[in-house]
Design a protein around this motif. Sequence first.
Motif, PDB file in Angstrom:
ATOM      1  N   ILE A  75       0.841  -1.200   0.000  1.00 32.83           N
ATOM      2  CA  ILE A  75       0.000   0.000   0.000  1.00 32.83           C
ATOM      3  C   ILE A  75       0.874   1.247   0.000  1.00 32.83           C
ATOM      4  O   ILE A  75       0.611   2.210  -0.745  1.00 32.83           O
ATOM      5  CB  ILE A  75      -0.981  -0.016   1.190  1.00 32.83           C
ATOM      6  CG1 ILE A  75      -2.004  -1.144   1.000  1.00 32.83           C
ATOM      7  CG2 ILE A  75      -1.673   1.330   1.365  1.00 32.83           C
ATOM      8  CD1 ILE A  75      -2.860  -1.428   2.224  1.00 32.83           C
ATOM      9  N   ASP A  76       1.933   1.237   0.793  1.00 33.82           N
ATOM     10  CA  ASP A  76       2.832   2.395   0.823  1.00 33.82           C
ATOM     11  C   ASP A  76       3.535   2.602  -0.507  1.00 33.82           C
ATOM     12  O   ASP A  76       3.713   3.739  -0.952  1.00 33.82           O
ATOM     13  CB  ASP A  76       3.852   2.237   1.951  1.00 33.82           C
ATOM     14  CG  ASP A  76       3.246   2.444   3.328  1.00 33.82           C
ATOM     15  OD1 ASP A  76       2.135   3.033   3.418  1.00 33.82           O
ATOM     16  OD2 ASP A  76       3.870   2.009   4.318  1.00 33.82           O
ATOM     17  N   ILE A  77       3.929   1.529  -1.173  1.00 32.07           N
ATOM     18  CA  ILE A  77       4.556   1.639  -2.490  1.00 32.07           C
ATOM     19  C   ILE A  77       3.550   2.200  -3.495  1.00 32.07           C
ATOM     20  O   ILE A  77       3.882   3.069  -4.306  1.00 32.07           O
ATOM     21  CB  ILE A  77       5.124   0.285  -2.951  1.00 32.07           C
ATOM     22  CG1 ILE A  77       6.302  -0.110  -2.056  1.00 32.07           C
ATOM     23  CG2 ILE A  77       5.545   0.337  -4.424  1.00 32.07           C
ATOM     24  CD1 ILE A  77       6.755  -1.549  -2.232  1.00 32.07           C
ATOM     25  N   ALA A  78       2.309   1.722  -3.443  1.00 34.41           N
ATOM     26  CA  ALA A  78       1.268   2.224  -4.342  1.00 34.41           C
ATOM     27  C   ALA A  78       1.036   3.715  -4.109  1.00 34.41           C
ATOM     28  O   ALA A  78       0.858   4.480  -5.066  1.00 34.41           O
ATOM     29  CB  ALA A  78      -0.029   1.444  -4.147  1.00 34.41           C
ATOM     30  N   ARG A  79       1.034   4.131  -2.848  1.00 37.76           N
ATOM     31  CA  ARG A  79       0.899   5.555  -2.549  1.00 37.76           C
ATOM     32  C   ARG A  79       2.052   6.338  -3.173  1.00 37.76           C
ATOM     33  O   ARG A  79       1.855   7.412  -3.742  1.00 37.76           O
ATOM     34  CB  ARG A  79       0.857   5.789  -1.044  1.00 37.76           C
ATOM     35  CG  ARG A  79      -0.458   5.347  -0.421  1.00 37.76           C
ATOM     36  CD  ARG A  79      -0.435   5.429   1.079  1.00 37.76           C
ATOM     37  NE  ARG A  79      -0.552   6.822   1.540  1.00 37.76           N
ATOM     38  CZ  ARG A  79      -0.571   7.159   2.815  1.00 37.76           C
ATOM     39  NH1 ARG A  79      -0.457   6.241   3.762  1.00 37.76           N
ATOM     40  NH2 ARG A  79      -0.694   8.417   3.163  1.00 37.76           N
ATOM     41  N   GLY A  80       3.252   5.802  -3.068  1.00 38.27           N
ATOM     42  CA  GLY A  80       4.410   6.463  -3.671  1.00 38.27           C
ATOM     43  C   GLY A  80       4.286   6.583  -5.182  1.00 38.27           C
ATOM     44  O   GLY A  80       4.636   7.618  -5.766  1.00 38.27           O
ATOM     45  N   ILE A  81       3.783   5.545  -5.814  1.00 33.90           N
ATOM     46  CA  ILE A  81       3.568   5.592  -7.272  1.00 33.90           C
ATOM     47  C   ILE A  81       2.566   6.686  -7.615  1.00 33.90           C
ATOM     48  O   ILE A  81       2.774   7.458  -8.563  1.00 33.90           O
ATOM     49  CB  ILE A  81       3.098   4.217  -7.796  1.00 33.90           C
ATOM     50  CG1 ILE A  81       4.245   3.195  -7.687  1.00 33.90           C
ATOM     51  CG2 ILE A  81       2.592   4.320  -9.233  1.00 33.90           C
ATOM     52  CD1 ILE A  81       3.821   1.755  -7.927  1.00 33.90           C
ATOM     53  N   LEU A  82       1.480   6.767  -6.848  1.00 29.79           N
ATOM     54  CA  LEU A  82       0.480   7.802  -7.101  1.00 29.79           C
ATOM     55  C   LEU A  82       1.057   9.199  -6.881  1.00 29.79           C
ATOM     56  O   LEU A  82       0.794  10.119  -7.666  1.00 29.79           O
ATOM     57  CB  LEU A  82      -0.753   7.589  -6.220  1.00 29.79           C
ATOM     58  CG  LEU A  82      -1.634   6.412  -6.599  1.00 29.79           C
ATOM     59  CD1 LEU A  82      -2.681   6.145  -5.516  1.00 29.79           C
ATOM     60  CD2 LEU A  82      -2.303   6.670  -7.947  1.00 29.79           C
ATOM     61  N   ILE A  83       1.841   9.369  -5.824  1.00 28.93           N
ATOM     62  CA  ILE A  83       2.456  10.666  -5.543  1.00 28.93           C
ATOM     63  C   ILE A  83       3.370  11.071  -6.695  1.00 28.93           C
ATOM     64  O   ILE A  83       3.321  12.213  -7.171  1.00 28.93           O
ATOM     65  CB  ILE A  83       3.225  10.625  -4.203  1.00 28.93           C
ATOM     66  CG1 ILE A  83       2.250  10.498  -3.035  1.00 28.93           C
ATOM     67  CG2 ILE A  83       4.117  11.855  -4.044  1.00 28.93           C
ATOM     68  CD1 ILE A  83       2.911  10.141  -1.702  1.00 28.93           C
ATOM     69  N   ALA A  84       4.191  10.140  -7.169  1.00 33.49           N
ATOM     70  CA  ALA A  84       5.139  10.431  -8.250  1.00 33.49           C
ATOM     71  C   ALA A  84       4.447  10.675  -9.586  1.00 33.49           C
ATOM     72  O   ALA A  84       4.878  11.521 -10.366  1.00 33.49           O
ATOM     73  CB  ALA A  84       6.139   9.292  -8.385  1.00 33.49           C
ATOM     74  N   SER A  85       3.377   9.957  -9.830  1.00 29.01           N
ATOM     75  CA  SER A  85       2.746  10.055 -11.153  1.00 29.01           C
ATOM     76  C   SER A  85       1.662  11.124 -11.244  1.00 29.01           C
ATOM     77  O   SER A  85       1.312  11.542 -12.347  1.00 29.01           O
ATOM     78  CB  SER A  85       2.177   8.697 -11.570  1.00 29.01           C
ATOM     79  OG  SER A  85       1.161   8.300 -10.681  1.00 29.01           O
TER      80      SER A  85
END
Length: 113
Positions: free
Chosen positions: A46-56
């Motif tokens: 979930i934290d990695i997915a949040r990071g992907i959303l933040i970056a993209s």
Amino acid sequence: MREPLEQDAHSPGGAPSGRVGPGADATALQSELEGLRSALSSRPVIDIARGILIASTSCTSQQAWDILVAASQNSNIKLRAIAHQLVESFHGNPLPPATRRVLHAAISQTCAR
């Protein structure tokens, strides 16, 4: 001597009060433990997915969380499953069309605020 907050197994009228006994307590604790273990194991994804959303999307951490929550609620897919699919898409596996649509809608709705 009785504990002050202890409840009887039956109410004064003889009907069950909702407390079933020690076996039910153990079952409830086991269920809670399993839920906590599942939450702990899915947290990194979930934290990695949040990071992907933040970056993209250039959203904040809270907005990324809100996007995942909205996508989960609007699709009736568990949040950890959506997060897993998003992480897998980052590694080259395409997002399922339904997940893509619900994430796009959640991003549009969340970032428009």
